[in-house]
Design a protein around this motif. Structure first.
Motif, PDB file in Angstrom:
ATOM      1  N   ALA A 173       0.811  -1.006  -0.080  1.00  0.00           N
ATOM      2  CA  ALA A 173      -0.102  -0.115  -0.085  1.00  0.00           C
ATOM      3  C   ALA A 173       0.841   1.127   0.012  1.00  0.00           C
ATOM      4  O   ALA A 173       0.395   2.436  -0.430  1.00  0.00           O
ATOM      5  N   LYS A 174       1.888   1.180   0.359  1.00  0.00           N
ATOM      6  CA  LYS A 174       2.873   2.175   0.715  1.00  0.00           C
ATOM      7  C   LYS A 174       3.682   2.473  -0.617  1.00  0.00           C
ATOM      8  O   LYS A 174       4.671   3.481  -0.572  1.00  0.00           O
ATOM      9  N   LEU A 175       3.664   1.743  -1.580  1.00  0.00           N
ATOM     10  CA  LEU A 175       4.571   1.644  -2.867  1.00  0.00           C
ATOM     11  C   LEU A 175       4.168   2.945  -3.688  1.00  0.00           C
ATOM     12  O   LEU A 175       2.939   3.400  -3.638  1.00  0.00           O
ATOM     13  N   ASP A 176       4.947   3.380  -4.750  1.00  0.00           N
ATOM     14  CA  ASP A 176       4.683   4.320  -5.424  1.00  0.00           C
ATOM     15  C   ASP A 176       3.962   3.620  -6.812  1.00  0.00           C
ATOM     16  O   ASP A 176       3.948   2.274  -6.743  1.00  0.00           O
ATOM     17  N   ALA A 177       3.377   4.274  -7.660  1.00  0.00           N
ATOM     18  CA  ALA A 177       2.293   3.854  -8.698  1.00  0.00           C
ATOM     19  C   ALA A 177       2.955   2.759  -9.579  1.00  0.00           C
ATOM     20  O   ALA A 177       2.540   1.616  -9.844  1.00  0.00           O
ATOM     21  N   ALA A 178       3.998   2.992  -9.908  1.00  0.00           N
ATOM     22  CA  ALA A 178       5.011   2.139 -10.974  1.00  0.00           C
ATOM     23  C   ALA A 178       5.214   0.920 -10.309  1.00  0.00           C
ATOM     24  O   ALA A 178       5.101  -0.237 -10.623  1.00  0.00           O
ATOM     25  N   ALA A 179       5.781   0.642  -8.886  1.00  0.00           N
ATOM     26  CA  ALA A 179       5.800  -0.397  -8.134  1.00  0.00           C
ATOM     27  C   ALA A 179       4.772  -1.233  -7.903  1.00  0.00           C
ATOM     28  O   ALA A 179       4.505  -2.293  -8.004  1.00  0.00           O
ATOM     29  N   LYS A 180       3.635  -0.328  -7.568  1.00  0.00           N
ATOM     30  CA  LYS A 180       2.254  -1.090  -7.333  1.00  0.00           C
ATOM     31  C   LYS A 180       1.930  -1.850  -8.573  1.00  0.00           C
ATOM     32  O   LYS A 180       1.465  -2.884  -8.670  1.00  0.00           O
ATOM     33  N   ALA A 181       2.008  -1.167  -9.711  1.00  0.00           N
ATOM     34  CA  ALA A 181       1.589  -1.853 -10.945  1.00  0.00           C
ATOM     35  C   ALA A 181       2.427  -2.976 -11.165  1.00  0.00           C
ATOM     36  O   ALA A 181       1.819  -3.948 -11.696  1.00  0.00           O
TER      37      ALA A 181
END
Ligand SMILES: [Zn+2]
Length: 706
Positions: A173-181
Motif C-alpha cells: 500500500a505504501k509503494l509508488d504507482a509504478a511499483a504497485k503496477a
C-alpha cells in the motif's frame, strides 16, 4: 443474466431503491443470493449450476469494489466505524460466491469448472490487488491506525486495526504507482502459474494408472485389493485392479506388495509427478514462480520471499526461527532413519534376498519390523475402526471438552448425495452446522481438509458458523461399515479439530474469526485434537469390532501405544526434507534456480539418507507452488505440532488427564474461541502460563531431549 446481476449488485449500494433489482438478481443467480432457510440461512446447493459461477464471481467482485469505493470516498473524516468496521461488512456477496465456487473446484471439479478457474484466478488476483493498492482507502486506514491509542478500542478492535493496516502495508500500500503496477502484474502472472502447476499435477495424478491382474497382487490385504478392484471398475475395467498415481493408492501398495519390481515402478511413477520432461513438467513454472516471488519481496522491502511471508504474518516471525526449530530436530530424525534402515536390512538379509534397502522398500520392510518388534499388525486394528463409530467418538470427545452435542439435519440442501449435515448445539444454544463429505469421487481433490462455509461473528448481529470436513474414503457396499486405517482415524480427528476451532469461535469481527489465524498456529488446534482418539475413553466406547461389536482389546491398544515411535525416522525426515527445501528455495533470493539440481545439492548438504525422498518433491509440492499458501510455510506443521504436544502435556499434568475440565476450559478460552483476536504467542501464554517447549515433541517421537 450476467448483466442484470452485475448491475443489481453494484447499484444496490448507490441507491436505496435498488431492493427490487437486488431481489431479481437473487432469483437469477443462486450463487450470489443471500442464504435463506433454517439456521440463519444455508447455501442453496441444490440450485447451483456451473454456468452460475462466472457471472456470480464477477458480480461479487463488482459489488465489493463498489463497497470499497464507497468507503474510500466517504466525505466524512475516517473513523473506526466508517472505515475498519465498514471493511468488515464489505465483500459479503463475494465471500458467499467464493465459498460455493471453492467447493465445486475442490470437490465437484469438471473440465468446465477447471476452464472457469483458469480464466478467473488471475481476475480474482487483480481484484484483490485493486483493493489492497487503493491509495484513498489506505489513507483512511492509516489515519485511524495512527489515532488508535486515543480511540478507546477493545483489545479485539485494536488487533483488528493492526491486522488490517498490516495487510495493506505488507501488500504494497505504501509503494509508488509504478511499483504497485509491477506487483499487480506479478500477482496476476503468479495466479496463472499456480493454476498451471496444479493442473499439471492433477494431470500426472490422473493419467498414470497402472492396471494389474490378480496374479500381481501378492502380499496385498483384502481391503487394499477391494479398493483397487473398485477403482478399476469405476474406470470401466471390471475384473482388473488399478493403482492410481495418488498417495492414498500408492501408499498401501508400497507397504504391502511383495513384488519388488512393481514397487519400484509405482514408486518411480509417483515421485516423478510434474517431473517427466513433457508438456506437464513443472520445473519451468517453479523457476518462474521463484523469480516472481523474489522480485515481489524486494519491491515490498524484504530480502527474500521467506522474510516477507513470515514477518508480521506468523508466530515464528522470521525464517531463522523456523529454520532453527527444523535444524534442531533434523539430526535426530536422520539418526533414527539410520537405525530403521539397519533393522530393515537385517530382516532382508535374514530372508536371503541379497537386496540393499531402496526407497521403494522402506514402507514394505518397515511393516515387517512393526510385526517383528511390536507384534503389531495394523490389519488387526482396522476391523475396530468403523468410520461412523469414530465420527460418534469425535462428537463425544468434543462434548466432554467443549460441551457440544450433534443432531442430524435433513432439511438443508447438500452439494452431493454423499454429504450429510449435523446441527451443533451447546445445551439449548445453536452453535453452527457441520457438513460431512467423507467419500472419494471423480472431481474431488485427494486428501482430507476442513473449510468454513460461513464464519462466526456478532458485530452486526449474531451470525453462526457453518463448517465442513472432507475426506476420500472409499464407500463400502450398501449396509457394510466403512473400515479405515489408524492413520486415517488420526487424520479424521485432526480435521475435526479444525472444525472445532471454527465451532468454538466467539469473536466480534469476521476477519479474526475461527481458523483465520496465522498459518503456523492454525495447525495447533487440529493437531491437538488427534490426541483424543488414543484415549481409552474414546476407544472403549467407539473402536468397536464391526462384526462382534466388542471394543478393541486393551492389549492391542497397548501395542499401538508401544509402537507409537515406530517409523518416526522416516515420517519426520521425509517431512523435514520438504520443509527445509521449501524454506531454502525461498531464502535464495533472485538467484537462478534449477529446481532439480537445487533439491539434489541441498539435500546432499543436509545429509539426506539415500533410502527415502522428500514427502513432496519440488515438482509436486502443491502446498508451495499451487498458491502462496504454504510457501516458506511448510515448517508450520512442525511448529504447530510442537505447540500441540506441549499443550497435551498440560492435560497430562492435570488431575483429570486429557479430560481435565480446567485445562479444557483454558484451551477453549485462550485458544479455541479467540480466533485471531489476540496474538497467538499471548493466547498460548495465557493457556499454558509460558511459551511452548519442544521437549514434549521430542519425547513423543522418541528423540533425545537434551
Ligand atoms: Zn490441518
Amino acid at each position: 443474466m450476467r448483466r442484470r446481476t452485475f448491475l443489481a449488485a453494484s447499484s444496490a449500494l448507490a441507491a436505496t431503491t435498488a431492493v427490487p433489482l437486488h431481489a431479481l438478481a437473487q432469483a437469477a443467480n443462486p450463487v450470489t443470493a443471500p442464504w435463506t432457510g433454517p439456521f440463519g440461512g444455508v447455501p442453496a446447493f441444490d440450485k447451483v449450476r456451473v454456468e452460475h459461477f462466472k457471472p456470480a464471481l464477477e458480480a461479487g467482485m463488482a459489488e465489493e469494489w463498489a463497497e470499497i469505493e464507497a468507503i474510500a470516498n466517504n466525505p466524512q473524516p475516517p473513523t473506526f466505524a466508517n472505515t475498519i468496521e465498514a471493511l468488515e461488512r464489505s465483500g459479503a456477496t463475494l465471500d458467499r460466491v467464493q465459498t460455493i465456487y471453492g467447493i465445486w473446484v475442490a470437490t465437484l471439479s469438471t473440465p468446465e469448472v477447471r476452464a472457469i478457474d483458469k480464466e478467473m484466478q488471475p481476475k480474482m488476483a487483480a481484484h484483490n490487488d485493486r483493493i489492497l493498492q487503493n491509495a484513498k482507502l489506505f489513507q483512511r486506514i492509516d489515519t485511524v491506525y495512527q489515532q488508535r491509542g486515543k480511540l478507546k478500542l477493545t483489545p479485539e478492535q485494536d488487533r483488528l486495526i493492526w491486522l488490517r493496516w498490516n495487510s495493506f502495508v505488507r501488500n504494497g500500500a505504501k509503494l509508488d504507482a509504478a511499483a504497485k503496477a509491477r506487483v499487480a502484474a506479478i500477482n496476476s502472472e503468479l495466479a496463472a502459474a499456480f493454476t498451471a502447476f496444479s493442473q499439471n499435477l492433477l494431470h500426472d495424478e490422473n493419467e498414470y494408472d497402472l492396471f494389474l491382474k490378480e496374479a500381481d497382487l501378492a502380499g496385498l490385504p483384502p481391503d487394499v485389493r477391494a479398493a483397487m478392484a473398485a477403482a478399476a471398475k469405476g474406470k470401466g475395467r471390471d475384473g482388473e485392479y488399478v493403482i492410481v498415481n495418488t498417495r492414498s493408492s500408492v501408499d498401501p501398495f508400497l507397504t504391502y506388495s511383495e513384488r519388488r519390481d512393481l514397487r519400484e515402478k509405482v514408486w518411480k511413477t509417483y515421485y516423478s509427478r510434474g517431473d517427466n520432461g513433457d508438456a506437464h513438467d513443472n520445473n519451468a513454472l517453479i523457476k518462474k514462480i521463484l523469480k516472481l516471488r523474489a522480485e515481489r519481496a524486494k519491491l515490498f522491502g524484504y530480502p527474500t520471499h521467506a522474510h516477507w511471508r513470515l514477518a508480521n504474518n506468523s508466530m515464528a516471525e522470521t525464517p531463522q526461527a523456523g529454520m532453527e526449530l527444523m535444524e534442531r530436530v533434523w539430526p535426530f530424525a536422520v539418526a533414527r532413519v539410520k537405525e530403521e534402515v539397519a533393522e530393515m536390512q537385517a530382516i532382508a538379509d535374514k530372508e536371503g534376498t541379497k537386496i540393499k534397502i531402496a526407497p521403494w522398500d522402506y514402507r514394505f520392510y518397515a511393516e515387517k519390523v512393526r510385526k517383528a518388534r511390536y507384534d503389531l499388525d495394523m490389519n488387526e486394528v482396522k476391523p475396530y475402526l468403523q468410520l461412523e463409530k469414530l465420527r460418534e467418538g469425535m462428537f463425544w470427545a468434543s462434548g466432554q471438552l467443549y460441551g457440544f452435542t450433534f443432531h442430524p439435519v435433513t432439511n438443508v440442501p447438500v452439494q452431493h448425495p454423499g454429504v450429510r449435515v449435523w446441527e451443533v448445539k451447546r445445551g439449548p444454544e445453536h452453535i453452527g452446522l457441520w457438513y460431512f463429505d467423507p467419500y472419494a469421487r471423480t472431481g474431488k481433490r485427494s486428501g482430507a481438509w476442513m473449510n468454513a462455509y460461513r464464519t462466526q461473528e456478532t458485530f452486526d448481529g449474531k451470525v453462526t458458523t457453518i463448517v465442513s470436513n472432507n475426506s476420500n474414503f472409499v464407500k463400502g457396499a450398501p449396509g457394510e461399515p466403512v473400515l479405515i486405517s489408524w492413520d486415517d482415524a488420526e487424520t479424521m480427528f485432526h480435521e475435526f479439530g479444525h472444525a472445532l476451532h471454527g465451532l468454538n469461535s466467539a469473536v466480534t469481527y469476521p476477519s479474526v474469526s475461527g481458523t483465520r489465524v496465522f498459518r503456523d498456529y492454525v495447525e495447533f488446534p487440529s493437531t491437538v485434537n488427534e490426541s483424543w482418539l488414543r484415549t481409552p475413553e474414546v476407544l472403549n466406547r467407539f473402536a468397536l469390532h464391526h462384526q462382534t461389536g466388542k471394543p478393541i482389546p486393551a492389549e492391542l491398544v497397548a501395542k499401538i501405544e508401544k509402537a507409537s515411535t515406530f517409523r518416526q525416522g522416516f515420517d519426520v525426515t521425509e517431512f523435514l526434507a520438504s520443509a527445509l527445501i521449501d524454506m531454502k528455495l525461498h531464502l535464495a533470493g533472485d538467484a537462478d534456480i534449477d529446481p532439480d539440481a537445487f533439491e539434489r545439492e541441498e539435500l546432499k548438504k543436509l545429509g539426506m539418507p539415500d533410502e527415502l525422498v522428500m514427502r513432496h518433491r519440488t515438482p509436486q509440492f502443491g502446498h508451495v507452488f499451487s498458491s502462496d499458501g504454504y510457501s516458506a510455510g511448510y515448517y508450520s506443521y512442525l511448529w504447530a505440532e510442537v505447540i500441540a504436544l506441549d499443550a497435551v502435556e498440560a492435560f497430562r499434568e492435570a488431575p483429570g488427564g486429557l479430560y481435565d475440565k480446567g485445562v479444557a476450559k483454558r484451551l477453549h478460552d485462550h485458544v479455541m474461541s479467540v480466533g485471531n483476536s489476540i496474538h497467538p504467542r499471548e493466547g498460548y501464554r495465557k493457556f499454558r502460563g509460558r511459551d511452548p517447549d519442544v521437549k514434549a515433541y521430542l519425547e513423543d517421537k522418541g528423540f533425545p531431549t537434551n
